[in-house]
Scaffold this motif. Structure first.
Motif, PDB file in Angstrom:
ATOM      1  N   PHE A  66       5.986  -3.795  -3.594  1.00 55.60           N
ATOM      2  CA  PHE A  66       5.748  -4.311  -2.247  1.00 55.60           C
ATOM      3  C   PHE A  66       6.639  -3.559  -1.259  1.00 55.60           C
ATOM      4  O   PHE A  66       7.830  -3.382  -1.496  1.00 55.60           O
ATOM      5  N   ARG A  67       6.030  -3.119  -0.149  1.00 52.29           N
ATOM      6  CA  ARG A  67       6.766  -2.372   0.871  1.00 52.29           C
ATOM      7  C   ARG A  67       6.265  -2.767   2.258  1.00 52.29           C
ATOM      8  O   ARG A  67       5.097  -3.117   2.423  1.00 52.29           O
ATOM      9  N   ARG A  68       7.154  -2.638   3.235  1.00 52.44           N
ATOM     10  CA  ARG A  68       6.752  -2.863   4.631  1.00 52.44           C
ATOM     11  C   ARG A  68       6.062  -1.623   5.162  1.00 52.44           C
ATOM     12  O   ARG A  68       6.529  -0.492   4.955  1.00 52.44           O
ATOM     13  N   LEU A  69       4.937  -1.812   5.838  1.00 52.41           N
ATOM     14  CA  LEU A  69       4.215  -0.701   6.460  1.00 52.41           C
ATOM     15  C   LEU A  69       3.541  -1.199   7.725  1.00 52.41           C
ATOM     16  O   LEU A  69       2.908  -2.250   7.730  1.00 52.41           O
ATOM     17  N   ASN A  70       3.699  -0.435   8.780  1.00 48.60           N
ATOM     18  CA  ASN A  70       3.071  -0.730  10.073  1.00 48.60           C
ATOM     19  C   ASN A  70       1.854   0.176  10.221  1.00 48.60           C
ATOM     20  O   ASN A  70       1.979   1.405  10.208  1.00 48.60           O
ATOM     21  N   PHE A  71       0.670  -0.404  10.343  1.00 51.82           N
ATOM     22  CA  PHE A  71      -0.548   0.384  10.473  1.00 51.82           C
ATOM     23  C   PHE A  71      -0.515   1.321  11.678  1.00 51.82           C
ATOM     24  O   PHE A  71      -1.288   2.280  11.739  1.00 51.82           O
ATOM     25  N   MET A  72       0.350   1.034  12.661  1.00 42.87           N
ATOM     26  CA  MET A  72       0.408   1.862  13.862  1.00 42.87           C
ATOM     27  C   MET A  72       1.276   3.107  13.680  1.00 42.87           C
ATOM     28  O   MET A  72       1.313   3.962  14.562  1.00 42.87           O
ATOM     29  N   ASP A  73       1.977   3.222  12.561  1.00 48.63           N
ATOM     30  CA  ASP A  73       2.779   4.419  12.319  1.00 48.63           C
ATOM     31  C   ASP A  73       1.881   5.652  12.295  1.00 48.63           C
ATOM     32  O   ASP A  73       0.746   5.610  11.785  1.00 48.63           O
ATOM     33  N   ALA A  74       2.399   6.762  12.809  1.00 47.47           N
ATOM     34  CA  ALA A  74       1.604   7.991  12.849  1.00 47.47           C
ATOM     35  C   ALA A  74       1.261   8.474  11.451  1.00 47.47           C
ATOM     36  O   ALA A  74       0.151   8.954  11.193  1.00 47.47           O
ATOM     37  N   ASN A  75       2.210   8.357  10.544  1.00 47.09           N
ATOM     38  CA  ASN A  75       2.001   8.750   9.148  1.00 47.09           C
ATOM     39  C   ASN A  75       2.471   7.626   8.249  1.00 47.09           C
ATOM     40  O   ASN A  75       3.509   7.012   8.504  1.00 47.09           O
ATOM     41  N   TYR A  76       1.729   7.366   7.184  1.00 44.82           N
ATOM     42  CA  TYR A  76       2.096   6.296   6.273  1.00 44.82           C
ATOM     43  C   TYR A  76       3.019   6.843   5.183  1.00 44.82           C
ATOM     44  O   TYR A  76       2.644   7.782   4.475  1.00 44.82           O
TER      45      TYR A  76
END
Length: 272
Positions: free
Chosen positions: A196-206
């Motif tokens: 499980f990791r935090r990820l923001n869909f708005m980031d330019a690169n995942y």
């Protein structure tokens, strides 16, 4: 404390820019209610001061807390079961029939409190019974650190698993001894397949190094506008192997989007 139209405008625009979450004027009272606990935690007495703080250079840590309370997290085990039937009947037989395929990688993008990735894990574990050497990895990502901690803990109220067949409950859930507040926990044998990791869909690169055979992104994009939806799916497809499967929620559509996805069934697509 009341959230003025001006401060709502400042915060809603910031939330949209930062996380892609739409906050129309009808959600002002909801935002006010959800943010009051953050004002209390910071000992701030009005929303203008809070908005000034969040939008200042020093508000970085608070941005994560604010997004935690404004993000919506609704999910269930075996939600939209047609997708799990398709996994069992099509995706898994096809994947494991190919020479050299021993581990399937699945991404649950917008995993909420973990019910979706654990359901995927149960489906794969059941399919793999009697086949030693087969393995799987499931990555669950979400914007909310609070909800990711719940997914990692893997503890749920017993009522949340009432609809799951008894034999699956016996295999994959441990019952608590507290019968006044009964809970269940996912067994360690299944939890070890999860990340499980935090990820923001708005980031330019995942920041995801793995490539995936299957991506689930269900009932998340409904909170974004059409342009953002297309951008997010395109970035997700960048991590999906050619020929891999992509699952959308039943209320979502990619019609008229320019994406490398071929429809297989309603809300089920293949990377081309």
């Amino acid at each position: 404390m009341e959230l003025s139209d001006a401060d709502f405008g400042r915060l809603s625009q910031f939330i949209y820019t930062t996380a892609g979450i739409k906050m129309p004027p009808a959600k002002r009272i909801m935002l006010q209610s959800r943010l009051q606990k953050r004002l209390r935690a910071l000992n701030i007495n009005d929303f203008k001061t809070y908005a000034d703080y969040v939008l200042s250079d020093g508000g970085g840590d608070e941005i994560i807390h604010m997004l935690d309370v404004v993000s919506t997290n609704k999910t269930d085990f075996f939600r939209e079961p047609v997708h799990f039937e398709f996994m069992k009947e099509v995706v898994l037989p096809e994947f494991y029939s190919k020479p050299g395929n021993q581990r399937i990688n699945v991404w649950s993008a917008g995993c909420s409190s973990g019910e979706e990735p654990y359901t995927i894990g149960i489906v794969i574990s059941e399919f793999n019974q009697g086949f030693p050497g087969r393995d799987f990895l499931i990555l669950g990502t979400d914007l909310s650190t609070r909800i990711l901690q719940a997914a990692t803990n893997a503890v749920y109220k017993e009522e949340r698993v009432e609809g799951i067949p008894l034999e699956l409950k016996k295999r994959y859930f441990l019952r608590s001894k507290d019968r006044e507040h009964p809970t269940v926990r996912i067994v360690p044998e299944l939890r070890r397949h999860m990340q499980f990791r935090r990820l923001n869909f708005m980031d330019a690169n995942y920041p995801v190094s793995e490539s995936f055979d299957v991506v689930f992104c269900r009932n998340v994009l409904i909170y974004f506008d059409r342009k953002t939806q297309e951008e997010v799916i395109r970035k997700l497809c960048g991590k999906l192997k050619i020929g891999g499967y992509f699952f959308l929620g039943h209320s979502e559509s990619i019609m008229n989007m320019n994406l490398p996805l071929k429809p297989i069934k309603p809300t089920i697509f293949r990377r081309v």
